[in-house]
Design an enzyme around this catalytic site. Structure first.
Site, PDB file in Angstrom:
ATOM      1  N   ASN A  64      -4.349   9.030   2.174  1.00  0.00           N
ATOM      2  CA  ASN A  64      -4.829   8.355   3.375  1.00  0.00           C
ATOM      3  C   ASN A  64      -5.288   9.343   4.440  1.00  0.00           C
ATOM      4  OD1 ASN A  64      -4.816   5.659   2.793  1.00  0.00           O
ATOM      5  ND2 ASN A  64      -3.102   5.128   4.105  1.00  0.00           N
ATOM      6  N   ASP A 122       0.818  -1.209   0.000  1.00  0.00           N
ATOM      7  CA  ASP A 122       0.000   0.000   0.000  1.00  0.00           C
ATOM      8  C   ASP A 122       0.856   1.264   0.000  1.00  0.00           C
ATOM      9  OD1 ASP A 122      -2.266  -1.493  -0.039  1.00  0.00           O
ATOM     10  OD2 ASP A 122      -2.849  -1.116   2.048  1.00  0.00           O
ATOM     11  N   GLY A 123       2.004   1.210   0.679  1.00  0.00           N
ATOM     12  CA  GLY A 123       2.884   2.373   0.721  1.00  0.00           C
ATOM     13  C   GLY A 123       3.385   2.769  -0.655  1.00  0.00           C
ATOM     14  N   ASP A 181      -3.652  13.955  22.320  1.00  0.00           N
ATOM     15  CA  ASP A 181      -2.342  13.660  21.732  1.00  0.00           C
ATOM     16  C   ASP A 181      -2.264  14.115  20.284  1.00  0.00           C
ATOM     17  OD1 ASP A 181      -1.334  12.594  24.021  1.00  0.00           O
ATOM     18  OD2 ASP A 181      -1.380  10.500  23.374  1.00  0.00           O
TER      19      ASP A 181
END
Length: 390
Positions: A214, A134-135, A244
Site C-alpha cells: 500500500n 484488506d489487512g 506533518d
C-alpha cells in the site's frame, strides 16, 4: 548501472501493470513469478523490445500443472472464520486430495493444515488463499518479503475493501477456475524500501529491504513539531518538505491513507509512485505522480526539530533521525491478485450474465470505485441509495 536499473524497472512496471492469463502456453502455475529471476539472470533476448517501449509486456506462460500447495492466511479466528476454513479444508481434501494445505505457525492453526513458516527456507507455495479484509491481504504480502508472491485468491469475510474480489460462498467455483487454469490476475505493484544512516550506510542486513503493497508513511508521531524532509528523485533534489509527514504509495495504496491526505486515485494496473504530503505548511505543495522507474529518497533534514516515525502498510518499523534516509523504488515482485471477473460461468451455454464479463476484462476496479467509494455520487443520489437500502 543506472541504465541497467532503468531497464529493469521498466520491465517490473510492465509486469506489475498487466492482467496475466494463466492459460498462455508454457507457464507453470507452481512457478508463480519466479520467471523474473530467470529473465534477469539468463535470457535477455527480449531486452531490445523492452527498451524500445515502456509499455511492452513480459511473456507470462500458462500452467502445465495445477497448484500443489495452498497457504491459508486468515484474520482472527472468529466463529464465521472457523466455519469457513473448515468448509474450505473439507472441500480441498475431498476434491483435490493431492494438494497440501498450509497455515501460519499460530496457536489457532486449523486441523488438517500443515505448519508453514516464512523465510528463505520456507516450503514452496503455489497459491495463497486469504480470508478476511484488506489487512489480511497486506499481511499475506508481508510474508513474502524476500521474493516472488504466489497468486492470491482473496475472500471477503464481511469486510468491504478494494482487494476482496470473492465472497466466501463462491470458493468452490473460484477454486475450480484456478485449477482449470482459466483465471486472470492483476499484478499489483509493491515498493521496495531500504534505510540508510547519516553515513549513507545501509541499515539492517545486506540486501535487506521491506516490501510494501500500500504505502510507506513518514510522520511526526507524538512530536508537536513539524518534520523537515528533503525529497530527492533519481538523485536530484526536488524540494524541502515541512509538514506533518509524507506518503509514498502504490496505485493500490492510492485509495488508502494517501486518498485521505488528498492524494489522487490511480488505477491499479498503472505502474507509478504517488507522493502525497500530510498537512504541509506550504499551500502550494501538491501531490505528485512519478513513473515507477523513479527512485525516491526521503532524508530527514539536519534542521528537523523532530525525528520521523515510519509506518509501512500499517506496521510501525523504524524511526529516522536527522541525517538518516529511506530509499523507495518499484519492487520487482508484485502481488498477483486473481480477478473476480475471470471465474468461470455457471451457465450451461458458457455465456456470461449481464453482471459479469468474460475473463480478462478489468471491470473489478470500476465496479468497486462506484459501489464502495461512491465515486462522484451527489447528495441526491446518496439519499436515493440510502432509501433503496431501507
Amino acid at each position: 548501472m543506472w541504465n541497467s536499473f532503468a531497464r529493469f524497472s521498466r520491465f517490473s512496471c510492465s509486469l506489475a501493470g498487466d492482467a496475466v492469463r494463466f492459460d498462455e502456453p508454457g507457464f507453470r502455475f507452481a512457478d508463480g513469478l519466479a520467471g523474473v529471476d530467470s529473465f534477469l539472470d539468463g535470457d535477455k533476448s527480449n531486452s531490445s523490445s523492452e527498451d524500445s517501449s515502456s509499455g511492452s509486456t513480459f511473456p507470462v506462460r500458462s500452467p502445465a500443472t495445477p497448484p500443489k500447495s495452498i497457504l491459508i492466511v486468515n484474520k482472527l479466528r472468529t466463529q464465521p472464520v472457523v466455519l469457513a476454513i473448515d468448509a474450505f479444508l473439507h472441500h480441498v481434501h475431498e476434491h483435490y486430495p493431492g494438494v497440501r494445505v498450509f497455515h501460519e505457525d499460530r496457536p489457532d492453526i486449523p486441523h488438517g493444515a500443515e505448519v508453514w513458516k516464512p523465510g528463505l527456507q520456507a516450503q514452496k507455495i503455489d497459491l495463497v488463499v486469504t480470508l478476511g479484509g484488506d489487512g489480511t491481504i497486506l499481511h499475506a504480502s508481508s510474508l513474502f518479503s524476500t521474493g516472488a508472491v504466489p497468486p492470491v485468491l482473496s475472500f471477503s469475510m464481511g469486510t468491504l475493501g478494494f482487494l476482496l474480489p470473492f465472497h466466501m460462498d463462491d470458493f468452490a467455483k473460484a477454486l475450480r477456475s484456478v485449477f482449470a487454469g482459466t483465471t486472470t490476475t492483476l499484478n499489483r505493484m509493491r515498493l521496495a524500501c531500504s534505510f540508510y544512516n547519516q553515513s549513507l550506510n545501509k541499515k539492517g542486513e545486506d540486501g535487506d529491504s521491506w516490501q510494501v503493497m500500500n504505502e510507506i508513511a513518514l510522520h511526526r508521531g507524538a512530536s508537536p513539531h513539524l518534520n523537515t524532509i528533503d525529497i530527492f528523485v533519481d538523485g536530484q533534489h526536488l524540494t524541502e518538505a515541512v509538514s506533518d509527514g509524507l506518503i509514498v504509495s502504490t496505485p493500490t495504496g492510492s485509495t488508502a491513507y494517501s486518498l485521505s491526505a488528498g492524494g489522487p486515485i490511480v488505477h491499479p494496473s498503472l505502474s507509478a509512485l504517488v507522493l502525497t504530503p500530510i498537512c504541509p505548511r506550504s499551500l502550494s505543495f501538491r501531490p505528485l505522480v512519478f513513473p515507477s522507474s523513479s527512485v525516491i529518497t526521503l532524508r530527514i533534514g539536519d534542521r528537523s526539530r523532530s525525528p520521523a516515525g515510519i509506518s509501512m502498510d500499517g506496521r510501525t518499523s523504524h524511526t529516522l533521525h536527522p541525517g538518516e534516509s529511506v530509499q523507495i523504488q518499484a519492487s520487482p515482485f508484485p502481488v498477483p491478485c486473481i480477478n473476480r471477473s475471470s471465474i468461470e460461468s455457471d451457465s450451461p451455454d458458457g455465456e456470461y450474465s449481464s453482471e459479469g464479463v468474460p475473463p480478462g476484462k478489468e471491470d473489478d476496479w470500476v465496479r468497486d470505485i462506484n459501489n464502495l467509494l461512491q465515486y462522484n455520487a451527489t447528495f441526491r443520489s446518496k439519499a436515493l441509495l440510502r432509501h433503496s437500502r431501507t
